[in-house]
Write a protein that holds these residues in place. Structure first.
Motif, mmCIF file in Angstrom:
data_model
loop_
_atom_site.group_PDB
_atom_site.id
_atom_site.type_symbol
_atom_site.label_atom_id
_atom_site.label_comp_id
_atom_site.label_asym_id
_atom_site.label_seq_id
_atom_site.Cartn_x
_atom_site.Cartn_y
_atom_site.Cartn_z
ATOM 1 N N GLU A 129 -34.721 -79.602 61.394
ATOM 2 C CA GLU A 129 -34.888 -78.363 60.642
ATOM 3 C C GLU A 129 -36.292 -77.782 60.844
ATOM 4 O O GLU A 129 -36.462 -76.569 60.945
ATOM 5 N N LYS A 130 -37.273 -78.671 60.952
ATOM 6 C CA LYS A 130 -38.653 -78.203 61.158
ATOM 7 C C LYS A 130 -38.856 -77.744 62.597
ATOM 8 O O LYS A 130 -39.558 -76.759 62.848
ATOM 9 N N GLN A 131 -38.236 -78.442 63.530
ATOM 10 C CA GLN A 131 -38.351 -78.037 64.930
ATOM 11 C C GLN A 131 -37.737 -76.654 65.107
ATOM 12 O O GLN A 131 -38.283 -75.797 65.811
ATOM 13 N N LEU A 132 -36.595 -76.470 64.455
ATOM 14 C CA LEU A 132 -35.924 -75.169 64.522
ATOM 15 C C LEU A 132 -36.837 -74.079 63.976
ATOM 16 O O LEU A 132 -36.999 -73.016 64.587
ATOM 17 N N ALA A 133 -37.433 -74.376 62.839
ATOM 18 C CA ALA A 133 -38.310 -73.391 62.202
ATOM 19 C C ALA A 133 -39.495 -73.048 63.091
ATOM 20 O O ALA A 133 -39.910 -71.888 63.185
ATOM 21 N N THR A 134 -40.034 -74.075 63.746
ATOM 22 C CA THR A 134 -41.194 -73.859 64.631
ATOM 23 C C THR A 134 -40.825 -72.956 65.800
ATOM 24 O O THR A 134 -41.529 -71.986 66.101
ATOM 25 N N CYS A 135 -39.708 -73.284 66.449
ATOM 26 C CA CYS A 135 -39.278 -72.469 67.588
ATOM 27 C C CYS A 135 -39.041 -71.028 67.169
ATOM 28 O O CYS A 135 -39.418 -70.089 67.861
ATOM 29 N N LEU A 136 -38.414 -70.873 66.020
ATOM 30 C CA LEU A 136 -38.124 -69.517 65.538
ATOM 31 C C LEU A 136 -39.408 -68.779 65.193
ATOM 32 O O LEU A 136 -39.558 -67.592 65.478
ATOM 33 N N LYS A 137 -40.320 -69.519 64.611
ATOM 34 C CA LYS A 137 -41.596 -68.901 64.218
ATOM 35 C C LYS A 137 -42.322 -68.348 65.432
ATOM 36 O O LYS A 137 -42.861 -67.237 65.409
#
Lengths: 337, 317
Positions: free
Chosen positions: B219-227
């Motif tokens: 979930e954090k990796q996803l958020a980072t990529c999206l950010k």
């Protein structure tokens, strides 16, 4: 001295405002009898201090109409030790939708409960029922049109009960519930799923006992009541919906909806063909049984709150072609666009 | 005596005013802690009834038809019954639902990603969804124990433009990173997914395998990529600020509410238009189908301004 007072004042003023901010303008309603008001109920009126009459606002005309036309007195079978653990949650949830409520116990209390002249225990259950019905007949024969019995672990959807009862005649000797086929020729209604008596049925039950035609035959209260009903010519009615699905349910929703849901022998007692799975239960279910407090609130949430926005329900009785049950004065089913 | 009394009163007034000023400054709020949390991330709410009523009938039917959801449901063969249950219950209300599995198994109808690593699996699933989207413009990612009420999801994003980047769910914060909690479900618009897929190519910013010594959750990796691609998390909530995405079951939330709000259990618990509950077992999901799509009190009407039809060939809703 003045300085000390000043400092005291600062502390006092500070903590007073702090408290005020903390409580955040929350007001908990409490009427004269110490009964907390719950969600959607603005107050409980009490008559004779024992009968609770919810005073609540409907936002929907149809439900409002029905509650005026079909008055139901709910009486809840309970005991002193269950008031805090079970009955208060009944009071906080479905009981608020009754026209009037009586909590029947062995002792009178400020809950408020009606103290019947019995002791507690499984072997006293039918005595409790007899005394309860005698009490209702004496004091409340015209308080309502129908008389619903429920346990303190029964969950009831009153609006759906009224929808069904609107088409019935309370001056006929009839009673409804989840019909069992065993032991009695015409069958009898499960106590846990709740049963509802017409005014004539109530009269005949009392007549039965005063004439001696009905006696305390057994402590299995639903069976014994069923025997008296048959003796006195009160018909055991069919409360299934337009799709032949049961409305009064003697078990929890999961026990009915899952296959297999329960292995309890009473599951096989049903008068009508027993269906496990989604066909078990009406959309307009009237009751479920063996409901613990957490589940009472859960069912309350599912029934009255959680809503799939815009969803067109599959079961719309008014849409069916052979829908023709229309008693004069009873609001006709129609689908709100 | 009088002067002493008045100095006491002056003290009281001063103390009270001091307290008010402190709380107003926001560094010190005694009873309203939740509000300070809310200001940390964006809130996304559905249209109000009034706003909905402003739409014409044509606009309404257009908008209803356009909001179509592609459900990405992550499963593993070890818990086949969860796949079967999701398949038989809530996922029928998606416009398309596709199951993604770590490996193949008999009877399991899912896209076999042949991948054990959670983040790599999620990437592959999202890539597959993007490439097979057809005309669908909203994507909902669920874990095996999540139950979603798709109609309420549609209501939330009803007039939002999927060619804008949206990344919605229950937002959590970890250090500086705001991310959507996986367990309670993740919503992505087409544009957000498009940017994400583009970012997959950047191995330095959005690596497929974590190079760090410790594992960062998907979930954090996803958020980072999206950010990195300019997409930020938004918290889904209703008009009263109640959470729409929940990582707990209804039962757990009710139990919490019985402790925290004993006089108003149901009202304080959960939103009327909740979208997800999670941590549910198959039995609970079957019961929820009945509770959500069937059980109701006669005579109570919601006057919803739009219509979603029930799915074809289904008997439990």
């Amino acid at each position: 001295m003045g300085q000390r007072l000043f400092i005291c004042g600062v502390f006092l003023g500070f903590s007073l405002v702090l408290q005020f901010l903390k409580t955040g303008f929350q007001i908990v309603g409490e009427d004269q009898n110490g009964v907390y008001t719950g969600y959607n109920v603005s107050a409980w009126r009490t008559e004779n201090k024992l009968l609770l009459i919810p005073v609540f606002t409907f936002s929907d005309n149809l439900a409002k109409q029905l509650s005026r036309k079909v008055r139901v007195l709910c009486w809840v079978m309970t005991a002193p030790q269950y008031l805090k653990t079970r009955t208060q949650h009944v009071r906080a949830t479905w009981a608020q939708h009754c026209n009037a409520v009586l909590y029947m116990s062995s002792e009178t209390s400020d809950f408020p409960t009606v103290g019947l002249n019995v002791s507690e225990g499984r072997d006293q259950l039918y005595w409790k029922t007899i005394r309860a019905l005698q009490y209702i007949h004496t004091h409340h024969l015209h308080t309502a049109d129908w008389f619903l019995k429920a346990d303190d672990d029964t969950f009831v959807v009153m609006e759906n009960l009224r929808r069904f009862l609107c088409r019935q005649d309370t001056e006929q000797p009839v009673y409804f519930g989840h019909r069992f086929r065993v032991f009695i020729k015409q069958g009898y209604m499960s106590g846990g799923a709740g049963y509802v008596l017409s005014r004539e049925a109530l009269r005949r039950f009392i007549q039965g006992f005063s004439s001696g035609r009905c006696t305390h035959t057994s402590s299995v209260e639903d069976l014994a009541l069923g025997q008296c009903m048959e003796t006195m010519g009160v018909k055991a009615g069919d409360s299934r919906d337009e799709e032949q699905r049961e409305a009064f349910n003697p078990f929890r929703p999961d026990q009915h909806l899952l296959n297999p849901g329960t292995k309890k022998p009473t599951f096989e007692y049903s008068y009508y063909p027993k269906i496990r799975g989604p066909g078990c239960c009406s959309d307009f279910a009237i009751s479920f049984h063996y409901i613990r407090p957490e589940q009472m609130y859960e069912l309350q949430y599912y029934t009255y709150h959680l809503h799939p926005f815009g969803y067109k329900y599959r079961f719309n009785p008014a849409d069916t072609l052979n829908y023709n049950v229309n008693k004069p004065g009873c609001p006709k089913d129609f689908f709100f666009p | 005596m009088l002067s002493e009394g008045s100095s006491f009163l002056k003290g009281m007034v001063l103390g009270g005013v001091f307290c008010l000023i402190l709380s107003l400054l926001g560094t010190f709020s005694p009873g309203i802690t939740s509000q300070t949390e809310q200001h940390l991330h964006h809130h996304l709410k559905p249209l109000s009834k009034e706003e909905l009523q402003k739409l014409s009938e044509n606009q309404m039917s257009e908008v209803t038809q356009q909001v179509q959801v592609y459900c990405v449901i992550m499963v593993t063969p070890k818990i086949l019954v969860y796949w079967a249950t999701a398949n038989d219950t809530w996922s029928k209300h998606c416009d398309r639902s596709v199951f993604y599995s770590s490996e193949s198994a008999k009877a399991l109808e899912a896209v076999d990603l042949q991948e054990q690593d959670e983040w790599a699996r999620l990437r592959k699933a999202l890539l597959h969804a993007y490439e097979n989207a057809g005309g669908l413009r909203w994507f909902f990612i669920a874990r095996p124990t999540t139950f979603a009420i798709i109609e309420n999801l549609k209501y939330l994003v009803l007039v939002k433009d999927p060619s804008e980047p949206f990344y919605i769910g229950h937002v959590q914060k970890s250090g500086e990173l705001e991310y959507v909690e996986y367990e309670s479900g993740i919503v992505l618009s087409y544009e957000a997914l498009k940017r994400l897929v583009g970012m997959f190519k950047d191995e330095s910013k959005c690596p497929e395998r974590a190079h760090a010594l410790w594992k960062v959750s998907e979930e954090k990796q996803l958020a980072t990529c999206l950010k990195y691609s300019g997409v930020f998390a938004e918290n889904g909530e209703d008009a009263q600020g109640k959470e729409l995405f929940n990582k707990k079951t209804v039962g757990m939330l009710i139990s919490d509410s019985m402790v925290q709000n004993p006089n108003d259990v149901v009202e304080a618990c959960c939103s009327d238009m909740a979208i997800t509950f999670s941590g549910m077992n198959p039995s609970q999901m079957q019961v929820m189908m009945y509770g959500v799509y069937r059980l109701r009190p006669y005579g109570h009407n919601f006057h919803d301004s739009l219509t979603f039809l029930p799915p074809k060939g289904s008997d439990n809703d």
